[in-house]
Design an enzyme around this catalytic site. Structure first.
Site, PDB file in Angstrom:
ATOM      1  N   ILE A   1       0.980  -0.610  -0.334  1.00 25.83           N
ATOM      2  CA  ILE A   1       0.180  -0.192  -0.241  1.00 25.83           C
ATOM      3  C   ILE A   1       0.818   1.560  -0.226  1.00 25.83           C
ATOM      4  O   ILE A   1       1.363   1.278   1.077  1.00 25.83           O
ATOM      5  CB  ILE A   1      -0.886  -0.020   1.285  1.00 25.83           C
ATOM      6  CG1 ILE A   1      -1.385  -1.400   1.265  1.00 25.83           C
ATOM      7  CG2 ILE A   1      -2.357   1.392   0.876  1.00 25.83           C
ATOM      8  CD1 ILE A   1      -2.333  -1.455  -0.208  1.00 25.83           C
TER       9      ILE A   1
ATOM     10  N   GLU B   1      -2.137  -0.553  -9.863  1.00 26.58           N
ATOM     11  CA  GLU B   1      -3.254  -0.127 -10.850  1.00 26.58           C
ATOM     12  C   GLU B   1      -3.240  -1.770 -11.888  1.00 26.58           C
ATOM     13  O   GLU B   1      -4.101  -0.993 -12.786  1.00 26.58           O
ATOM     14  CB  GLU B   1      -2.700   0.261 -11.485  1.00 26.58           C
ATOM     15  CG  GLU B   1      -2.333   1.652 -10.664  1.00 26.58           C
ATOM     16  CD  GLU B   1      -3.793   2.498  -9.740  1.00 26.58           C
ATOM     17  OE1 GLU B   1      -4.533   2.723 -10.048  1.00 26.58           O
ATOM     18  OE2 GLU B   1      -3.224   3.389  -9.680  1.00 26.58           O
TER      19      GLU B   1
ATOM     20  N   GLY C   1      28.189   3.420 -19.556  1.00 27.06           N
ATOM     21  CA  GLY C   1      27.984   2.720 -18.280  1.00 27.06           C
ATOM     22  C   GLY C   1      27.689   4.305 -17.577  1.00 27.06           C
ATOM     23  O   GLY C   1      27.033   3.888 -16.322  1.00 27.06           O
TER      24      GLY C   1
HETATM   25  P1  TGC Z   1     -15.661  -8.217 -13.215  1.00 25.79           P
HETATM   26  O1  TGC Z   1     -17.254  -8.934 -12.446  1.00 25.79           O
HETATM   27  O2  TGC Z   1     -15.268  -8.198 -14.600  1.00 25.79           O
HETATM   28  O3  TGC Z   1     -16.442  -7.187 -12.716  1.00 25.79           O
HETATM   29  C1  TGC Z   1     -16.642  -6.380 -10.734  1.00 25.79           C
HETATM   30  C2  TGC Z   1     -17.867  -5.669 -10.859  1.00 25.79           C
HETATM   31  O4  TGC Z   1     -17.148  -4.524 -11.224  1.00 25.79           O
HETATM   32  C3  TGC Z   1     -17.571  -3.257 -12.805  1.00 25.79           C
HETATM   33  N1  TGC Z   1     -16.321  -3.478 -13.370  1.00 25.79           N
HETATM   34  C4  TGC Z   1     -15.588  -1.932 -13.291  1.00 25.79           C
HETATM   35  N2  TGC Z   1     -16.575  -0.974 -12.455  1.00 25.79           N
HETATM   36  C5  TGC Z   1     -15.911   0.023 -12.353  1.00 25.79           C
HETATM   37  N3  TGC Z   1     -14.306   0.673 -13.534  1.00 25.79           N
HETATM   38  C6  TGC Z   1     -14.473  -0.561 -14.266  1.00 25.79           C
HETATM   39  N4  TGC Z   1     -12.611  -0.026 -14.570  1.00 25.79           N
HETATM   40  C7  TGC Z   1     -14.353  -1.799 -13.807  1.00 25.79           C
HETATM   41  N5  TGC Z   1     -14.079  -3.240 -14.080  1.00 25.79           N
HETATM   42  C8  TGC Z   1     -14.861  -3.867 -13.609  1.00 25.79           C
HETATM   43  C9  TGC Z   1     -18.049  -4.787 -13.628  1.00 25.79           C
HETATM   44  O5  TGC Z   1     -19.157  -3.503 -14.503  1.00 25.79           O
HETATM   45  C10 TGC Z   1     -19.052  -5.392 -12.073  1.00 25.79           C
HETATM   46  O6  TGC Z   1     -19.719  -4.425 -11.697  1.00 25.79           O
HETATM   47  P2  TGC Z   1     -20.965  -5.449 -11.443  1.00 25.79           P
HETATM   48  O7  TGC Z   1     -22.158  -4.043 -10.620  1.00 25.79           O
HETATM   49  O8  TGC Z   1     -21.529  -6.368 -12.410  1.00 25.79           O
HETATM   50  O9  TGC Z   1     -20.864  -6.760  -9.602  1.00 25.79           O
HETATM   51  O10 TGC Z   1     -14.508  -8.134 -11.543  1.00 25.79           O
HETATM   52  P3  TGC Z   1     -13.611  -9.704 -11.841  1.00 25.79           P
HETATM   53  O11 TGC Z   1     -13.361 -10.227 -10.112  1.00 25.79           O
HETATM   54  O12 TGC Z   1     -13.665 -10.788 -12.318  1.00 25.79           O
HETATM   55  O13 TGC Z   1     -12.255  -8.954 -12.376  1.00 25.79           O
HETATM   56  C11 TGC Z   1     -12.276  -7.907 -13.406  1.00 25.79           C
HETATM   57  C12 TGC Z   1     -10.311  -7.677 -13.261  1.00 25.79           C
HETATM   58  C13 TGC Z   1      -9.465  -8.829 -13.104  1.00 25.79           C
HETATM   59  C14 TGC Z   1     -10.094  -6.775 -14.927  1.00 25.79           C
HETATM   60  C15 TGC Z   1     -10.616  -7.111 -12.157  1.00 25.79           C
HETATM   61  O14 TGC Z   1     -10.545  -7.873 -10.916  1.00 25.79           O
HETATM   62  C16 TGC Z   1      -9.006  -5.912 -11.705  1.00 25.79           C
HETATM   63  O15 TGC Z   1      -9.420  -4.656 -12.705  1.00 25.79           O
HETATM   64  N6  TGC Z   1      -8.111  -6.840 -11.190  1.00 25.79           N
HETATM   65  C17 TGC Z   1      -6.874  -5.746 -11.373  1.00 25.79           C
HETATM   66  C18 TGC Z   1      -6.581  -4.822  -9.672  1.00 25.79           C
HETATM   67  C19 TGC Z   1      -5.974  -3.705  -9.457  1.00 25.79           C
HETATM   68  O16 TGC Z   1      -5.543  -3.143 -10.774  1.00 25.79           O
HETATM   69  N7  TGC Z   1      -5.666  -3.525  -8.327  1.00 25.79           N
HETATM   70  C20 TGC Z   1      -4.836  -2.229  -7.956  1.00 25.79           C
HETATM   71  C21 TGC Z   1      -4.393  -2.323  -6.950  1.00 25.79           C
HETATM   72  S1  TGC Z   1      -4.565  -0.688  -5.841  1.00 25.79           S
HETATM   73  C22 TGC Z   1      -2.789   0.360  -6.857  1.00 25.79           C
HETATM   74  O17 TGC Z   1      -2.098  -0.606  -7.595  1.00 25.79           O
HETATM   75  C23 TGC Z   1      -2.533   1.318  -6.224  1.00 25.79           C
HETATM   76  S2  TGC Z   1      -0.868   2.115  -6.769  1.00 25.79           S
HETATM   77  C24 TGC Z   1      -0.952   3.683  -6.432  1.00 25.79           C
HETATM   78  C25 TGC Z   1       0.205   3.606  -6.756  1.00 25.79           C
HETATM   79  O18 TGC Z   1       0.097   4.976  -8.025  1.00 25.79           O
HETATM   80  O19 TGC Z   1       1.192   4.010  -5.963  1.00 25.79           O
HETATM   81  P1  FAD Z   2      -0.531 -11.663  -8.826  1.00 23.13           P
HETATM   82  O1  FAD Z   2      -1.880 -11.016  -8.905  1.00 23.13           O
HETATM   83  O2  FAD Z   2      -0.180 -12.631  -7.817  1.00 23.13           O
HETATM   84  O3  FAD Z   2       0.523 -11.796 -10.062  1.00 23.13           O
HETATM   85  C1  FAD Z   2       1.161 -12.323 -10.545  1.00 23.13           C
HETATM   86  C2  FAD Z   2       1.130 -12.700 -11.969  1.00 23.13           C
HETATM   87  O4  FAD Z   2       0.403 -13.499 -12.793  1.00 23.13           O
HETATM   88  C3  FAD Z   2       1.309 -11.925 -13.231  1.00 23.13           C
HETATM   89  O5  FAD Z   2       1.881 -11.092 -14.110  1.00 23.13           O
HETATM   90  C4  FAD Z   2       0.099 -11.258 -13.432  1.00 23.13           C
HETATM   91  O6  FAD Z   2      -0.549 -10.828 -14.920  1.00 23.13           O
HETATM   92  C5  FAD Z   2      -0.683 -12.841 -13.714  1.00 23.13           C
HETATM   93  N1  FAD Z   2      -1.688 -13.024 -13.968  1.00 23.13           N
HETATM   94  C6  FAD Z   2      -2.600 -12.756 -12.300  1.00 23.13           C
HETATM   95  N2  FAD Z   2      -4.032 -12.998 -12.852  1.00 23.13           N
HETATM   96  C7  FAD Z   2      -3.678 -13.923 -14.721  1.00 23.13           C
HETATM   97  C8  FAD Z   2      -4.404 -14.187 -15.391  1.00 23.13           C
HETATM   98  N3  FAD Z   2      -6.326 -14.258 -14.818  1.00 23.13           N
HETATM   99  N4  FAD Z   2      -4.173 -14.889 -16.554  1.00 23.13           N
HETATM  100  C9  FAD Z   2      -2.940 -14.632 -16.549  1.00 23.13           C
HETATM  101  N5  FAD Z   2      -2.193 -14.245 -16.453  1.00 23.13           N
HETATM  102  C10 FAD Z   2      -2.402 -13.454 -15.005  1.00 23.13           C
HETATM  103  N6  FAD Z   2      -2.041  -2.205  -4.303  1.00 23.13           N
HETATM  104  C11 FAD Z   2      -2.950  -1.016  -3.045  1.00 23.13           C
HETATM  105  O7  FAD Z   2      -3.893  -1.651  -3.499  1.00 23.13           O
HETATM  106  N7  FAD Z   2      -2.472   0.305  -2.903  1.00 23.13           N
HETATM  107  C12 FAD Z   2      -2.016   0.880  -3.074  1.00 23.13           C
HETATM  108  O8  FAD Z   2      -1.764   1.893  -2.908  1.00 23.13           O
HETATM  109  C13 FAD Z   2      -1.080   0.277  -4.139  1.00 23.13           C
HETATM  110  N8  FAD Z   2       0.265   0.265  -4.212  1.00 23.13           N
HETATM  111  C14 FAD Z   2       1.558  -0.471  -4.775  1.00 23.13           C
HETATM  112  C15 FAD Z   2       2.998  -0.191  -4.462  1.00 23.13           C
HETATM  113  C16 FAD Z   2       3.837  -0.534  -5.711  1.00 23.13           C
HETATM  114  C17 FAD Z   2       5.088  -1.100  -5.311  1.00 23.13           C
HETATM  115  C18 FAD Z   2       3.681  -2.140  -5.862  1.00 23.13           C
HETATM  116  C19 FAD Z   2       4.529  -2.729  -6.186  1.00 23.13           C
HETATM  117  C20 FAD Z   2       2.130  -2.366  -5.832  1.00 23.13           C
HETATM  118  C21 FAD Z   2       1.448  -1.780  -5.570  1.00 23.13           C
HETATM  119  N9  FAD Z   2      -0.211  -1.436  -5.288  1.00 23.13           N
HETATM  120  C22 FAD Z   2      -0.749  -1.495  -4.049  1.00 23.13           C
HETATM  121  C23 FAD Z   2      -0.590  -3.939  -5.206  1.00 23.13           C
HETATM  122  C24 FAD Z   2      -0.637  -3.770  -7.343  1.00 23.13           C
HETATM  123  O9  FAD Z   2      -1.982  -3.332  -7.554  1.00 23.13           O
HETATM  124  C25 FAD Z   2      -0.505  -5.106  -7.281  1.00 23.13           C
HETATM  125  O10 FAD Z   2       1.036  -6.115  -6.839  1.00 23.13           O
HETATM  126  C26 FAD Z   2      -0.900  -5.397  -8.667  1.00 23.13           C
HETATM  127  O11 FAD Z   2      -2.272  -5.601  -8.695  1.00 23.13           O
HETATM  128  C27 FAD Z   2      -0.674  -7.230  -8.911  1.00 23.13           C
HETATM  129  O12 FAD Z   2      -1.163  -7.970  -7.916  1.00 23.13           O
HETATM  130  P2  FAD Z   2       0.341  -9.279  -6.957  1.00 23.13           P
HETATM  131  O13 FAD Z   2       1.544  -8.840  -7.137  1.00 23.13           O
HETATM  132  O14 FAD Z   2      -0.359  -9.893  -5.924  1.00 23.13           O
HETATM  133  O15 FAD Z   2       0.492 -10.117  -8.077  1.00 23.13           O
END
Ligand code: TGC
Ligand code: FAD
Length: 391
Positions: free
Chosen positions: A170, A371, A348
């Site tokens: 996080i 993200e 380098g």
């Molecule tokens: P799925 O069944 O497809 O969708 C569940 C519900 O969500 C709706 N939905 C969205 N709504 C708004 N915006 C979007 N982009 C949406 N995508 C889907 C969808 O319509 C549905 O709604 P409802 O009303 O039908 O329930 O969900 P799934 O479980 O199959 O997952 C889809 C998937 C894989 C695309 C999603 O889980 C995903 O995007 N996974 C990636 C996780 C991720 O991005 N994590 C980020 C964590 S935060 C972070 O990394 C911050 S870094 C911060 C920094 O900048 O330092």
């Molecule tokens: P995993 O989900 O375990 O994935 C591992 C590998 O498997 C990846 O290559 C992925 O692409 C692949 N994979 C996973 N599922 C599939 C599939 N269905 N098909 C094919 N390939 C797949 N999260 C927050 O909530 N808040 C934050 O502020 C935040 N900040 C972050 C800051 C940093 C520096 C980092 C590194 C991460 C941060 N994250 C945060 C978490 C980040 O969003 C997750 O690391 C990211 O979503 C991937 O999850 P994971 O690391 O568990 O990898």
């Protein structure tokens, strides 16, 4: 580190697509980054310390909630302006852009969109001014790409909710004043809660030994029977779509931010290639180096046009989540490839902290993963065009 001599590339006169306000906001951010970020960022990254002294400046340039209305302390700007601010900050460092992205799109945005009027009044002005820093807890140890499987949960105890579970990776957690936490209720429905530092049972241990985003603090969120007041639940949206809606906004900002990192690498490599002589001539006169630089400016130009068009669609309320995924994926990959090529042009010298390229390259390894990973965004495009989810 070398003095910041950055000159932004604009091969297709994209400035002509921008309004006077866009250019003013962009230039003010660019100046601030040159003045405040460039001189200190290498040390911050080498020492793995988030430079907290930048918080006030980030607030002053409007980087906390650029598109949040002014009545709540935001800057009331449009989406293209928000993108340009992210581009310029990430030109300095992805970790500093992370702080601004999280604060704006993952903390202020959900409170603004899903919160009560009381929550907006209580938190948004303090977040906009930098008095409060927030973080966003979605990812868990066993649920990264699949956040819908989360196990963090809360139970209704009458006058409060009892929160248990853990989040990891996080950004900003070690020093955040509040955390937007996504957790399931007793029916398994996901809701957003505002958890405040100081609540008993809530701890935020820092994650050490990162080779990437070293100037950004990353940590965990641990909830051990935390009593969360009922008024801290954001009532206006639930389900996985609520956190994913915030991610749309943050991913959009990253699509622009990555361009900033790429522009910095390209500009540094171009200047170096013109100055560095080998075999009696500048290395810029060699076809192999020209190929690298020509491909870089081509890819940057394509990414700039994509981001601008996406911003325009967002300002018209027409951008889809899948379009945002495509831009995040394309532009981050573009930036990481440019960082790798640019590093080689410096030979380098490219591995040293004298230049920003290696830091950008290492940072982008996180940006391509957080993200939504590179793979997940490809699968989102695949689902959008075929109608089949392959997650
Ligand atoms: P799925 O069944 O497809 O969708 C569940 C519900 O969500 C709706 N939905 C969205 N709504 C708004 N915006 C979007 N982009 C949406 N995508 C889907 C969808 O319509 C549905 O709604 P409802 O009303 O039908 O329930 O969900 P799934 O479980 O199959 O997952 C889809 C998937 C894989 C695309 C999603 O889980 C995903 O995007 N996974 C990636 C996780 C991720 O991005 N994590 C980020 C964590 S935060 C972070 O990394 C911050 S870094 C911060 C920094 O900048 O330092
Ligand atoms: P995993 O989900 O375990 O994935 C591992 C590998 O498997 C990846 O290559 C992925 O692409 C692949 N994979 C996973 N599922 C599939 C599939 N269905 N098909 C094919 N390939 C797949 N999260 C927050 O909530 N808040 C934050 O502020 C935040 N900040 C972050 C800051 C940093 C520096 C980092 C590194 C991460 C941060 N994250 C945060 C978490 C980040 O969003 C997750 O690391 C990211 O979503 C991937 O999850 P994971 O690391 O568990 O990898």
């Amino acid at each position: 580190m070398k003095p910041d001599q950055f000159q932004a590339p604009d091969y297709y006169n994209i400035d002509e697509l921008l309004s006077e306000e866009h250019k003013m906001v962009r230039d003010a951010t660019r100046e601030w980054v040159k003045r405040e970020v460039s001189p200190i960022i290498e040390d911050a990254a080498q020492n793995a310390k988030f430079p907290k002294q930048l918080i006030n400046g980030l607030a002053e340039i409007g980087a906390f909630g650029p598109y949040i209305p002014e009545e709540y302390g935001g800057a009331g700007l449009d989406q293209v302006s928000y993108g340009l601010i992210m581009q310029e900050i990430e030109r300095g460092d992805s970790g500093i852009r992370s702080t601004a992205s999280v604060q704006s799109s993952l903390v202020m945005y959900p409170i603004f969109k899903y919160g009560t009027e009381e929550q907006k009044k209580k938190f948004l002005p303090k977040l906009a001014s930098g008095e409060f820093i927030g973080c966003f807890g979605l990812t868990e140890p066993d649920h990264g790409s699949n956040p819908g499987g989360m196990t963090t949960n809360f139970k209704d105890k009458g006058d409060h909710y009892l929160l248990n579970g853990a989040k990891m990776w996080i950004s900003n957690s070690p020093f955040a004043d509040i955390a937007i936490v996504w957790a399931k209720n007793e029916e398994g429905r996901i809701h957003g809660l505002i958890v405040e530092r100081g609540m008993e049972g809530f701890t935020t241990p820092e994650t050490h030994n990162k080779w990437s985003l070293r100037a950004s603090a990353t940590g965990e969120l641990i909830f051990d029977n935390v009593k969360v007041p009922k008024e801290n639940l954001m009532p206006n949206k639930s389900g996985l779509g609520a956190p994913l809606g915030c991610l749309d906004s943050a991913r959009y900002g990253i699509a622009w931010g990555a361009i900033g990192a790429a522009m910095d690498c390209y500009d540094t490599a171009l200047r170096y290639a013109k100055e560095r002589e080998q075999f009696g001539v500048p290395i810029a006169s060699k076809q192999l180096q020209q190929k690298k630089l020509a491909e870089m400016i081509t890819e940057i130009t394509k990414a700039q046009l994509m981001a601008w068009r996406l911003g325009t669609l967002r300002d018209q309320g027409k951008a889809t989540s899948a379009q945002i995924s495509m831009a995040k994926r394309n532009n981050v990959e573009m930036a990481i490839n440019i960082a790798r090529e640019a590093r080689q042009i410096l030979g380098g010298m490219g591995i040293t902290g004298e230049y920003s390229i290696m830091r950008h390259m290492m940072n982008l390894e996180s940006v391509i993963t957080y993200e939504g990973t590179h793979d997940i965004h490809l699968l989102i495009t695949g689902m959008d065009i075929t109608g089949h989810a392959a997650f």
